[in-house]
Design a protein around this motif. Sequence first.
Motif, PDB file in Angstrom:
ATOM      1  N   THR A 251      17.304   8.587   8.425  1.00 54.47           N
ATOM      2  CA  THR A 251      17.626   8.013   9.731  1.00 54.47           C
ATOM      3  C   THR A 251      16.379   7.439  10.398  1.00 54.47           C
ATOM      4  OG1 THR A 251      19.094   9.900   9.855  1.00 54.47           O
ATOM      5  CG2 THR A 251      19.005   8.474  11.770  1.00 54.47           C
ATOM      6  N   MET A 252      15.277   8.220  10.327  1.00 54.91           N
ATOM      7  CA  MET A 252      14.051   7.756  10.974  1.00 54.91           C
ATOM      8  C   MET A 252      13.523   6.491  10.296  1.00 54.91           C
ATOM      9  SD  MET A 252      13.598   9.516  13.471  1.00 54.91           S
ATOM     10  CE  MET A 252      15.096  10.383  13.788  1.00 54.91           C
ATOM     11  N   SER A 253      13.687   6.433   8.973  1.00 59.96           N
ATOM     12  CA  SER A 253      13.213   5.251   8.259  1.00 59.96           C
ATOM     13  C   SER A 253      14.064   4.042   8.626  1.00 59.96           C
ATOM     14  CB  SER A 253      13.226   5.535   6.764  1.00 59.96           C
ATOM     15  OG  SER A 253      13.739   4.467   6.047  1.00 59.96           O
ATOM     16  N   ALA A 254      15.378   4.276   8.840  1.00 59.96           N
ATOM     17  CA  ALA A 254      16.232   3.178   9.280  1.00 59.96           C
ATOM     18  C   ALA A 254      15.775   2.663  10.635  1.00 59.96           C
ATOM     19  CB  ALA A 254      17.681   3.644   9.362  1.00 59.96           C
ATOM     20  N   ILE A 255      15.454   3.597  11.546  1.00 64.42           N
ATOM     21  CA  ILE A 255      14.995   3.201  12.882  1.00 64.42           C
ATOM     22  C   ILE A 255      13.658   2.495  12.783  1.00 64.42           C
ATOM     23  CG2 ILE A 255      14.149   4.119  15.073  1.00 64.42           C
ATOM     24  CD1 ILE A 255      16.329   6.224  14.923  1.00 64.42           C
ATOM     25  N   ALA A 256      12.715   3.103  12.017  1.00 67.12           N
ATOM     26  CA  ALA A 256      11.370   2.539  11.936  1.00 67.12           C
ATOM     27  C   ALA A 256      11.382   1.178  11.253  1.00 67.12           C
ATOM     28  CB  ALA A 256      10.446   3.503  11.196  1.00 67.12           C
ATOM     29  N   SER A 257      12.298   0.981  10.285  1.00 68.12           N
ATOM     30  CA  SER A 257      12.322  -0.306   9.588  1.00 68.12           C
ATOM     31  C   SER A 257      12.779  -1.424  10.530  1.00 68.12           C
ATOM     32  CB  SER A 257      13.248  -0.237   8.381  1.00 68.12           C
ATOM     33  OG  SER A 257      14.585  -0.295   8.805  1.00 68.12           O
ATOM     34  N   ARG A 258      13.567  -1.053  11.548  1.00 71.00           N
ATOM     35  CA  ARG A 258      13.978  -2.049  12.535  1.00 71.00           C
ATOM     36  C   ARG A 258      12.849  -2.327  13.518  1.00 71.00           C
ATOM     37  NH1 ARG A 258      16.916  -5.000  10.962  1.00 71.00           N
ATOM     38  NH2 ARG A 258      18.198  -5.469  12.769  1.00 71.00           N
ATOM     39  N   ALA A 259      11.903  -1.397  13.620  1.00 71.40           N
ATOM     40  CA  ALA A 259      10.804  -1.560  14.566  1.00 71.40           C
ATOM     41  C   ALA A 259       9.564  -2.057  13.856  1.00 71.40           C
ATOM     42  CB  ALA A 259      10.527  -0.235  15.271  1.00 71.40           C
ATOM     43  N   GLY A 260       9.730  -2.983  12.940  1.00 71.86           N
ATOM     44  CA  GLY A 260       8.586  -3.633  12.337  1.00 71.86           C
ATOM     45  C   GLY A 260       7.918  -2.872  11.216  1.00 71.86           C
ATOM     46  N   ASN A 261       8.728  -2.159  10.395  1.00 69.84           N
ATOM     47  CA  ASN A 261       8.207  -1.533   9.177  1.00 69.84           C
ATOM     48  C   ASN A 261       6.895  -0.792   9.369  1.00 69.84           C
ATOM     49  OD1 ASN A 261      10.368  -2.451   7.933  1.00 69.84           O
ATOM     50  ND2 ASN A 261       9.321  -3.809   6.490  1.00 69.84           N
ATOM     51  N   ASN A 262       6.895   0.085  10.359  1.00 73.70           N
ATOM     52  CA  ASN A 262       5.663   0.783  10.681  1.00 73.70           C
ATOM     53  C   ASN A 262       5.764   2.228  10.182  1.00 73.70           C
ATOM     54  OD1 ASN A 262       3.494   1.951  11.869  1.00 73.70           O
ATOM     55  ND2 ASN A 262       3.793   0.967  13.849  1.00 73.70           N
ATOM     56  N   ALA A 263       4.949   2.577   9.165  1.00 71.36           N
ATOM     57  CA  ALA A 263       5.057   3.914   8.561  1.00 71.36           C
ATOM     58  C   ALA A 263       4.572   5.000   9.514  1.00 71.36           C
ATOM     59  CB  ALA A 263       4.261   3.974   7.267  1.00 71.36           C
ATOM     60  N   THR A 264       3.587   4.658  10.375  1.00 74.30           N
ATOM     61  CA  THR A 264       3.107   5.640  11.352  1.00 74.30           C
ATOM     62  C   THR A 264       4.232   6.013  12.298  1.00 74.30           C
ATOM     63  OG1 THR A 264       1.199   4.200  11.365  1.00 74.30           O
ATOM     64  CG2 THR A 264       1.108   6.127  12.773  1.00 74.30           C
ATOM     65  N   LEU A 265       4.999   4.995  12.682  1.00 79.68           N
ATOM     66  CA  LEU A 265       6.087   5.215  13.626  1.00 79.68           C
ATOM     67  C   LEU A 265       7.078   6.227  13.070  1.00 79.68           C
ATOM     68  CD1 LEU A 265       7.094   4.271  16.346  1.00 79.68           C
ATOM     69  CD2 LEU A 265       8.506   2.624  15.172  1.00 79.68           C
TER      70      LEU A 265
END
Lengths: 71, 353, 243
Positions: free
Chosen positions: C168-182
């Motif tokens: 789920t977090m990766s789905a959210i983070a991928s929408r926010a500019g593919n930021n692994a730190t996020l």
Amino acid sequence: MTRYFLTLISFFLSLCTFAQGESVATSNNFMLSNHKVFVSVAVLTIILLLIFSFLFWIERRLKQLEDRQKN
Amino acid sequence: MNWLYTKWWKWLSAVLLFYVVIGSYMVPLSPGISKIGPLSFSPDSIYTFTISGYHTHFKDPGVGKIQFWFKSGNDYFQAKDLNILSANTGEVKFGIGSNQQDSLKTNNFDIIGNDDIDGTFALREGVTLIKASKVDSSSTVNATTGPVEVVHNKHQFLAFPYREILYESIRNTFFHVPMWFVMTALVFFSLVCSVIYLTKGNSLYDVFAHQSIVAALLFGICGLATGMVWAKNTWGHYWVNDPKLNGAAVGVMIYFAYLVLRGSITDEIKRARIAAAYNIFSLVIFALFIYIIPRLTDSLHPGNGGNPAFSKYDLDSSLRMFFYPASIGWILLGFWIFSILTRLELIKQKQEL
Amino acid sequence: MEFNCRQKTANCPIFAPVNLFSSVKSILVKDLIIEFRNRYVLGGILLYVFSSVLVIYFALQYNNSIQELSPVVWSVLFWLIILFSSVNAIANSFFREPEGRFFYYYWLISPQALILAKLCYNFIFTLGLSLLTFGIFSLMVNDPVVNYPVFLITIVLGGTGYSFLFTTMSAIASRAGNNATLMAVLGFPLVIPLIIFLTKLSAAAIASPGFTEETVKNIWMLLAFNIVQPTLALILFPYIWRD
């Protein structure tokens, strides 16, 4: 306005010097016997007063901005 | 929407908080025993114990008969030859025979006092009996379980409960606890706004959800700060390993992450939708965490892990008199700050158009 | 653009409506095949696990002998290795897909099918990863586990919890500019409840045989987390995904 508030604050801060003094226990109520409690209440009241006056000031500013945007 | 602009509840919060701050400091603590000396005694001799009361009225005219008992288990042993030195100190004589020592339930004696003004007041496990190795049958010292004659059990004036460890800091109940109420209220308000945003798609609710999280974080930090000061004075450390504390820290972290997430998306509609999704997801997990884990493990907080809640000691509702107004006042202040943040954001958005 | 995907596929004559199960299956199979063909990603994750165990192994060297680990420290280290490697592995599942392919999926299948496929895939992957970590860890450091049934249940539940949360977090983070730190910032506060129960359970598996009342209670708690997470993911993913 700022100067007025600063004067007021420094006046009440000076009350802290009295808080350190030895006082005779006149009553057997710890909080009221030494008058430090009044200093605490005074400081707290000042802080609350500052918070609320700040909030009401912001409220007034927001009202002005909103009115200006409407026109 | 109109309630953001009405004034009366803002004034109400100001009035309530002034009442709480000024009123709560003027109410004294109820009577108690702060210390007793000597701390331990042996059987077969009469000791003179000096009892220091706290907010007691031994010298007042209407005080009536002042009595002290040493309580072990369910036995009340009468203390004799009371000598009142001042309003807060008195001396009593007490001793126990070595032939009595084996019938005691515990070696730790509670000290209990009573008079007409102060009611009943006590010090738990104040004095310890060091048992004699053998029973001396020739001893004349004998403690008697005299009749308990009590006129008033309750003190005759408005006062907060006297608790060991807490003492005067019990007033922090009106500041620390409501902070968490405000945070919870704002966070759940934000959850509702996020759900409404996802179903209706009205961007106003996104602004609501965002700004209530900002306000909730402000109160969360205040709650941590007041809690840390209180913990230092009662438990001895600024931070103790307690499920409630850890839950609070996690909650604050989650909502900082929420702000970071919002900051990293530029597209407004996308940002609103993803932030709402994260808000709902994290709050449900967080609620599971904060409401279930403290119930499974022990907590130092009152009302958890076998610790009684404050309501148990609050016999004459003196705490409630200030606690309910304080809660309402702080919650209103929280929503006031939220309303200011929201209006500011709305003005900014209009400016950009 | 408020109409849902099924309507969209119906409007589009090229693609026939696909049912949920078969679309989940085909995405899952596709992901597994890609993973197998792209062996360097898999190899990278394996190397990640291996080298982190190696780091811990050498960090424990003191006076030319390996230090004895208490059950709690052992399980903390174990679950931390799995945490970091699964974050790295799962981050790939959404980041790897190029923007255009999401657009393609959007026309083909419902968002529920996509998230279900990703959850299943990551579950399989994390489970394999945890078992592998356990293998390497017990080979190099030591294997203090006495209660294998409890430990296996813990690994399954832990793998599920990690994979569901970070998917789920990766789905959210991928929408926010593919930021692994996020992804770490968003996921780590939420992983704390899981970690608490996982360390408790695996320490219990090390300390004593049999199921105690405490163990059963913790297993139920983990199960509750593992049911709530995919439910939320299923409900919320359509909103995350939509552009």
